[in-house]
Motif scaffolding. Structure first.
Motif, PDB file in Angstrom:
ATOM      1  N   ILE A   1       0.850  -1.196   0.000  1.00  0.00           N
ATOM      2  CA  ILE A   1       0.000   0.000   0.000  1.00  0.00           C
ATOM      3  C   ILE A   1       0.884   1.244   0.000  1.00  0.00           C
ATOM      4  CG2 ILE A   1      -1.671   1.338   1.372  1.00  0.00           C
ATOM      5  CD1 ILE A   1      -2.658  -1.302   2.525  1.00  0.00           C
ATOM      6  N   VAL A   2       0.490   2.230  -0.797  1.00  0.00           N
ATOM      7  CA  VAL A   2       1.171   3.520  -0.779  1.00  0.00           C
ATOM      8  C   VAL A   2       0.175   4.560  -0.279  1.00  0.00           C
ATOM      9  CG1 VAL A   2       2.380   5.264  -2.148  1.00  0.00           C
ATOM     10  CG2 VAL A   2       2.589   2.839  -2.757  1.00  0.00           C
ATOM     11  N   LEU A   3       0.501   5.197   0.837  1.00  0.00           N
ATOM     12  CA  LEU A   3      -0.387   6.209   1.414  1.00  0.00           C
ATOM     13  C   LEU A   3       0.042   7.584   0.921  1.00  0.00           C
ATOM     14  CD1 LEU A   3      -0.403   4.839   5.073  1.00  0.00           C
ATOM     15  CD2 LEU A   3      -2.266   4.651   3.393  1.00  0.00           C
ATOM     16  N   ILE A   4      -0.901   8.293   0.313  1.00  0.00           N
ATOM     17  CA  ILE A   4      -0.595   9.654  -0.140  1.00  0.00           C
ATOM     18  C   ILE A   4      -1.585  10.629   0.502  1.00  0.00           C
ATOM     19  CG2 ILE A   4       0.345   8.848  -2.347  1.00  0.00           C
ATOM     20  CD1 ILE A   4      -2.224   9.984  -3.692  1.00  0.00           C
ATOM     21  N   GLY A   5      -1.263  11.910   0.404  1.00  0.00           N
ATOM     22  CA  GLY A   5      -2.141  12.937   0.945  1.00  0.00           C
ATOM     23  C   GLY A   5      -1.322  14.114   1.411  1.00  0.00           C
ATOM     24  N   PHE A   6      -2.025  15.154   1.781  1.00  0.00           N
ATOM     25  CA  PHE A   6      -1.369  16.402   2.205  1.00  0.00           C
ATOM     26  C   PHE A   6      -0.574  16.170   3.489  1.00  0.00           C
ATOM     27  CE2 PHE A   6      -1.110  20.886   3.441  1.00  0.00           C
ATOM     28  CZ  PHE A   6      -0.935  21.479   2.205  1.00  0.00           C
ATOM     29  N   MET A   7       0.378  17.064   3.749  1.00  0.00           N
ATOM     30  CA  MET A   7       1.080  17.043   5.034  1.00  0.00           C
ATOM     31  C   MET A   7       0.029  17.034   6.146  1.00  0.00           C
ATOM     32  SD  MET A   7       3.814  20.094   4.170  1.00  0.00           S
ATOM     33  CE  MET A   7       2.947  20.906   2.828  1.00  0.00           C
ATOM     34  N   GLY A   8       0.233  16.227   7.158  1.00  0.00           N
ATOM     35  CA  GLY A   8      -0.710  16.200   8.272  1.00  0.00           C
ATOM     36  C   GLY A   8      -1.952  15.369   8.024  1.00  0.00           C
ATOM     37  N   SER A   9      -2.003  14.656   6.910  1.00  0.00           N
ATOM     38  CA  SER A   9      -3.219  13.876   6.629  1.00  0.00           C
ATOM     39  C   SER A   9      -3.216  12.535   7.368  1.00  0.00           C
ATOM     40  CB  SER A   9      -3.377  13.649   5.121  1.00  0.00           C
ATOM     41  OG  SER A   9      -2.247  12.966   4.618  1.00  0.00           O
ATOM     42  N   GLY A  10      -2.107  12.204   8.020  1.00  0.00           N
ATOM     43  CA  GLY A  10      -2.068  10.983   8.828  1.00  0.00           C
ATOM     44  C   GLY A  10      -1.328   9.833   8.161  1.00  0.00           C
ATOM     45  N   LYS A  11      -0.594  10.116   7.091  1.00  0.00           N
ATOM     46  CA  LYS A  11       0.096   9.039   6.367  1.00  0.00           C
ATOM     47  C   LYS A  11       1.032   8.243   7.285  1.00  0.00           C
ATOM     48  CE  LYS A  11       1.950  11.956   3.475  1.00  0.00           C
ATOM     49  NZ  LYS A  11       1.493  13.325   3.753  1.00  0.00           N
ATOM     50  N   SER A  12       1.785   8.965   8.114  1.00  0.00           N
ATOM     51  CA  SER A  12       2.763   8.266   8.957  1.00  0.00           C
ATOM     52  C   SER A  12       2.084   7.456  10.055  1.00  0.00           C
ATOM     53  CB  SER A  12       3.747   9.249   9.584  1.00  0.00           C
ATOM     54  OG  SER A  12       4.415   9.939   8.568  1.00  0.00           O
ATOM     55  N   SER A  13       1.111   8.059  10.739  1.00  0.00           N
ATOM     56  CA  SER A  13       0.473   7.298  11.837  1.00  0.00           C
ATOM     57  C   SER A  13      -0.389   6.163  11.300  1.00  0.00           C
ATOM     58  CB  SER A  13      -0.318   8.215  12.766  1.00  0.00           C
ATOM     59  OG  SER A  13      -0.969   9.218  12.063  1.00  0.00           O
TER      60      SER A  13
ATOM     61  N   ARG B   1       9.285  -6.991  -1.324  1.00  0.00           N
ATOM     62  CA  ARG B   1       8.618  -7.192  -0.030  1.00  0.00           C
ATOM     63  C   ARG B   1       7.213  -6.604  -0.044  1.00  0.00           C
ATOM     64  NH1 ARG B   1      12.895  -4.229   3.671  1.00  0.00           N
ATOM     65  NH2 ARG B   1      12.702  -2.770   1.941  1.00  0.00           N
ATOM     66  N   ARG B   2       6.406  -7.028   0.922  1.00  0.00           N
ATOM     67  CA  ARG B   2       5.100  -6.377   1.106  1.00  0.00           C
ATOM     68  C   ARG B   2       5.339  -5.130   1.956  1.00  0.00           C
ATOM     69  NH1 ARG B   2       0.805  -9.308  -0.752  1.00  0.00           N
ATOM     70  NH2 ARG B   2       1.304 -11.468  -1.193  1.00  0.00           N
ATOM     71  N   ILE B   3       4.903  -4.020   1.402  1.00  0.00           N
ATOM     72  CA  ILE B   3       5.314  -2.722   1.952  1.00  0.00           C
ATOM     73  C   ILE B   3       4.105  -1.860   2.288  1.00  0.00           C
ATOM     74  CG2 ILE B   3       6.318  -0.510   1.186  1.00  0.00           C
ATOM     75  CD1 ILE B   3       8.230  -2.123  -0.549  1.00  0.00           C
ATOM     76  N   ILE B   4       4.240  -1.082   3.360  1.00  0.00           N
ATOM     77  CA  ILE B   4       3.355   0.072   3.553  1.00  0.00           C
ATOM     78  C   ILE B   4       4.258   1.289   3.406  1.00  0.00           C
ATOM     79  CG2 ILE B   4       1.799   1.311   5.114  1.00  0.00           C
ATOM     80  CD1 ILE B   4       0.731  -1.480   4.667  1.00  0.00           C
ATOM     81  N   LEU B   5       4.022   2.083   2.374  1.00  0.00           N
ATOM     82  CA  LEU B   5       4.839   3.272   2.160  1.00  0.00           C
ATOM     83  C   LEU B   5       4.052   4.525   2.519  1.00  0.00           C
ATOM     84  CD1 LEU B   5       7.351   4.780   0.961  1.00  0.00           C
ATOM     85  CD2 LEU B   5       6.128   4.780  -1.225  1.00  0.00           C
ATOM     86  N   SER B   6       4.593   5.322   3.433  1.00  0.00           N
ATOM     87  CA  SER B   6       4.036   6.658   3.675  1.00  0.00           C
ATOM     88  C   SER B   6       4.793   7.608   2.767  1.00  0.00           C
ATOM     89  CB  SER B   6       4.256   7.091   5.125  1.00  0.00           C
ATOM     90  OG  SER B   6       3.700   6.142   5.986  1.00  0.00           O
ATOM     91  N   ALA B   7       4.114   8.099   1.751  1.00  0.00           N
ATOM     92  CA  ALA B   7       4.763   8.986   0.783  1.00  0.00           C
ATOM     93  C   ALA B   7       4.894  10.385   1.376  1.00  0.00           C
ATOM     94  CB  ALA B   7       3.948   9.030  -0.494  1.00  0.00           C
ATOM     95  N   GLY B   8       5.779  11.188   0.818  1.00  0.00           N
ATOM     96  CA  GLY B   8       5.813  12.607   1.175  1.00  0.00           C
ATOM     97  C   GLY B   8       4.623  13.296   0.517  1.00  0.00           C
ATOM     98  N   GLY B   9       4.177  14.397   1.121  1.00  0.00           N
ATOM     99  CA  GLY B   9       2.987  15.082   0.623  1.00  0.00           C
ATOM    100  C   GLY B   9       3.071  15.564  -0.822  1.00  0.00           C
ATOM    101  N   GLY B  10       4.307  15.820  -1.293  1.00  0.00           N
ATOM    102  CA  GLY B  10       4.444  16.344  -2.653  1.00  0.00           C
ATOM    103  C   GLY B  10       4.778  15.275  -3.678  1.00  0.00           C
ATOM    104  N   MET B  11       4.961  14.057  -3.210  1.00  0.00           N
ATOM    105  CA  MET B  11       5.440  12.992  -4.096  1.00  0.00           C
ATOM    106  C   MET B  11       4.526  12.707  -5.302  1.00  0.00           C
ATOM    107  SD  MET B  11       6.793   9.365  -2.728  1.00  0.00           S
ATOM    108  CE  MET B  11       8.536   9.279  -2.446  1.00  0.00           C
ATOM    109  N   PRO B  12       3.204  12.707  -5.123  1.00  0.00           N
ATOM    110  CA  PRO B  12       2.342  12.350  -6.260  1.00  0.00           C
ATOM    111  C   PRO B  12       2.270  13.424  -7.342  1.00  0.00           C
ATOM    112  CG  PRO B  12       1.175  12.148  -4.160  1.00  0.00           C
ATOM    113  CD  PRO B  12       2.424  12.904  -3.896  1.00  0.00           C
ATOM    114  N   LEU B  13       2.878  14.593  -7.096  1.00  0.00           N
ATOM    115  CA  LEU B  13       2.704  15.700  -8.034  1.00  0.00           C
ATOM    116  C   LEU B  13       3.672  15.645  -9.206  1.00  0.00           C
ATOM    117  CD1 LEU B  13       2.464  18.398  -5.259  1.00  0.00           C
ATOM    118  CD2 LEU B  13       0.585  17.240  -6.390  1.00  0.00           C
ATOM    119  N   ALA B  14       4.797  15.011  -9.010  1.00  0.00           N
ATOM    120  CA  ALA B  14       5.804  15.003 -10.072  1.00  0.00           C
ATOM    121  C   ALA B  14       5.386  14.045 -11.174  1.00  0.00           C
ATOM    122  CB  ALA B  14       7.146  14.584  -9.492  1.00  0.00           C
ATOM    123  N   PRO B  15       5.574  14.465 -12.433  1.00  0.00           N
ATOM    124  CA  PRO B  15       5.185  13.605 -13.551  1.00  0.00           C
ATOM    125  C   PRO B  15       5.843  12.233 -13.431  1.00  0.00           C
ATOM    126  CG  PRO B  15       6.019  15.741 -14.344  1.00  0.00           C
ATOM    127  CD  PRO B  15       6.200  15.721 -12.855  1.00  0.00           C
TER     128      PRO B  15
END
Ligand code: S3P
Length: 169
Positions: free
Chosen positions: A4-16, A72-86
């Motif tokens: 799973i890759v978790l995306i969202g704005f800073m503070g959206s809870g990706k890390s927790s 591996r089976r991964i849970i990735l907390s992405a950085g808030g800006g990661m999905p924006l780059a082409p």
């Protein structure tokens, strides 16, 4: 369960959410910001200050490319800006199912109002920065994700339960 890759704005809870999901699934937890900090031996703020934002975005891209071949089976907390780059949405989807943790400006502001660590939030009125950035980014988050989960008013436990029961995961 897939990676799973978790995306969202800073503070959206990706890390927790990521931490809790990894505990429940046994998947390997990876936090993109922390991994980049470890590899560079510098904090995100220092990278922004000494190398600039563009260099940080390049590091994020390279990190995602590295993960695409991780078996591996991964849970990735992405950085808030990661999905924006082409190209990054495709790279993230190669890693796992992409989940957007959606939160309103009010929720994000409550969580971020005392933040001193995130370079993009340090110059000017925080609520205004959040509002403007979120408006710009929302379409990219929505289109990068296969699942969108609204988190406003929900506890960490509720969010994680919802994800664990999700038919696409
Ligand atoms: C950023 C989000 C941060 C971090 C950097 C830039 C952004 O990650 O990557 O400060 O552009 O939204 P979090 O979303 O984990 O705070």
């Amino acid at each position: 369960m897939n990676s799973i890759v978790l995306i969202g704005f800073m503070g959206s809870g990706k890390s927790s959410v990521g931490r809790e999901l990894a505990k429940r699934t046994g998947h390997v937890l990876l936090d993109a910001d922390s991994e980049i900090e470890k590899a560079q031996g510098k904090s995100i703020s220092e990278i922004f200050q000494t190398q600039g934002e563009a260099a940080f975005r390049q590091l994020e891209r390279e990190y995602l490319e590295q993960l695409a071949v991780d078996q591996r089976r991964i849970i990735l907390s992405a950085g808030g800006g990661m999905p924006l780059a082409p190209g990054n949405p495709e790279r993230m989807q190669r890693v796992g199912t992409v989940v957007y943790l959606k939160a309103s400006v009010d929720t994000l502001y409550e969580r971020l109002k005392y933040d001193t660590q995130r370079p993009l939030l340090q110059q000017g009125d925080k609520r205004e920065i959040i509002c403007n950035l979120l408006q710009k980014r929302e379409p990219s988050y929505a289109s990068a994700a296969q699942i969108c989960l609204v988190t406003d008013g929900k506890s960490l436990f509720q969010v994680v339960e919802e994800l664990l029961k999700h038919p696409l995961l």
